[in-house]
Write an enzyme that holds these catalytic residues in place. Structure first.
Site, PDB file in Angstrom:
ATOM      1  N   TYR A 150      -3.770   2.876  -7.456  1.00  0.00           N
ATOM      2  CA  TYR A 150      -2.695   2.325  -8.280  1.00  0.00           C
ATOM      3  C   TYR A 150      -1.363   2.971  -7.903  1.00  0.00           C
ATOM      4  O   TYR A 150      -0.358   2.281  -7.701  1.00  0.00           O
ATOM      5  CB  TYR A 150      -3.008   2.568  -9.756  1.00  0.00           C
ATOM      6  CG  TYR A 150      -1.918   2.152 -10.711  1.00  0.00           C
ATOM      7  CD1 TYR A 150      -1.757   0.817 -11.067  1.00  0.00           C
ATOM      8  CD2 TYR A 150      -1.056   3.094 -11.286  1.00  0.00           C
ATOM      9  CE1 TYR A 150      -0.758   0.425 -11.960  1.00  0.00           C
ATOM     10  CE2 TYR A 150      -0.066   2.705 -12.178  1.00  0.00           C
ATOM     11  CZ  TYR A 150       0.078   1.380 -12.510  1.00  0.00           C
ATOM     12  OH  TYR A 150       1.062   0.997 -13.390  1.00  0.00           O
ATOM     13  N   LYS A 154       1.997   1.103  -6.245  1.00  0.00           N
ATOM     14  CA  LYS A 154       3.326   1.170  -6.840  1.00  0.00           C
ATOM     15  C   LYS A 154       4.325   1.834  -5.891  1.00  0.00           C
ATOM     16  O   LYS A 154       5.498   1.441  -5.825  1.00  0.00           O
ATOM     17  CB  LYS A 154       3.270   1.920  -8.173  1.00  0.00           C
ATOM     18  CG  LYS A 154       2.580   1.147  -9.294  1.00  0.00           C
ATOM     19  CD  LYS A 154       3.355  -0.107  -9.658  1.00  0.00           C
ATOM     20  CE  LYS A 154       2.779  -0.797 -10.879  1.00  0.00           C
ATOM     21  NZ  LYS A 154       3.556  -2.009 -11.249  1.00  0.00           N
TER      22      LYS A 154
END
Length: 328
Positions: A150, A154
């Site tokens: 994750y 990002k």
């Protein structure tokens, strides 16, 4: 001004749409049209019913991204993403939604109108872009070495945003959220969902599971502050922001134990006793790779604000999501 929100059915997306509907303007301009896009129907702000379009779609799909860019929204809040725990469990889905979705949107905007169409794009990033070992306080200059999929997704999104902004395809600003607490509603699949759960459930007389130790330290801001971050970012000029378009947001840094102490001050020992410690190695390992305390001096200098202490965060939850009072 035409405003587009992707991921509009999510918690922050709903609250953002509600505030925009209530205020009727953003970044000093009246909202003439609001488009809400998500894989499930977003809630309808009654105040903007005559100017609102709800689209049920996967905004990460390249074809859908082209359709959205063809609408030529002036301001885009790109919130569409899957959360940390789900992105870690499902590698393919995480990259498809969190990375491909961002890239597809940027490419669709680039090919839509060239220099004639350069929308403001506010991207929700995460403090998960940083990886251990950490200094006592993490500044905007700290190296980006995420320790989760994750966080990696990002971080790549931030780089894309900066480059597409540099090339003049979008006017971008990336907002690195701290932990957003207290999240209303049901528990979700986020690895850090317990930060909200140990407050939200006891306030409603329900048992909450705590998978990590009381010493775990993290930085938090309320959903109200998260929406405030986004709206403030939309009003920043390129001159004020400069070439470093991604910013770490301020928040309240406390241990889990201090969260629980705040709960006790506001709701009493009865609420605290509803927290059940259930150590979980997987959750502890993920959280151990997250940053803890931030030096958000750039954001503060640009006018971003958050709560002063965790008591205030709990009170915001009670005001915004519990009708202003605690259930009996």
């Amino acid at each position: 001004m035409h405003v587009l929100i992707t991921g509009a059915a999510g918690m922050v997306g709903r609250k953002l749409a509600e505030r925009l509907a209530r205020e009727g303007s953003c970044a000093g301009k009246a909202i003439s049209k609001l488009t809400l896009s998500d894989v499930m129907p977003a809630s309808l702000p009654a105040e903007l019913a005559d100017r609102l379009t709800i689209r049920v779609e996967d905004s990460g799909d390249a074809g859908v991204a082209k359709q959205l860019a063809a609408l030529r929204p002036d301001l885009i809040f790109h919130l569409a993403a899957i959360i940390s725990g789900e992105a870690e469990r499902d590698f393919d889905k995480g990259y498809r939604v969190n990375l491909d979705g961002m890239h597809n949107l940027l490419e669709a905007i680039r090919h839509e109108g060239g220099a004639a169409y350069v929308p403001k794009l506010v991207f929700t990033s995460s403090s998960g872009i940083f990886g251990a070992p950490f200094p006592p306080a993490i500044s905007d200059e700290f190296h980006v070495t995420p320790l989760t999929s994750y966080g990696t997704q990002k971080a790549i999104g931030e780089l894309l945003l900066a480059d597409y902004t540099r090339r003049g395809f979008v006017d971008g600003v990336g907002i690195r959220f701290p932990s957003i607490a207290v999240r209303p509603g049901k528990p979700n699949a986020s690895a850090g969902g317990f930060f909200s759960g140990i407050i939200r459930e006891p306030l409603q007389g329900l048992e909450a599971m705590l998978p990590v130790g009381d010493e775990v330290l993290f930085t938090h801001a309320s959903p109200r502050s998260a929406v405030g971050f986004l709206i403030h970012a939309a009003g920043l000029t390129r001159e004020a922001l400069g070439p470093r378009v991604n910013l770490t947001m301020p928040g309240v840094c406390v241990t889990v134990g201090e969260q629980i102490e705040a709960l006790g001050r506001i709701a009493g020992d009865k609420a605290v006793k509803l927290i059940r410690r259930a150590p979980d190695e997987a959750s502890s390992a993920i959280v151990a790779g997250w940053p803890t305390r931030f030096d958000a001096k750039r954001a503060l200098a640009l006018g971003f604000t958050a709560e002063r202490d965790f008591d205030e965060i709990i009170r915001v939850h009670i005001e915004d999501d519990l009708g202003g009072y605690l259930p009996n």
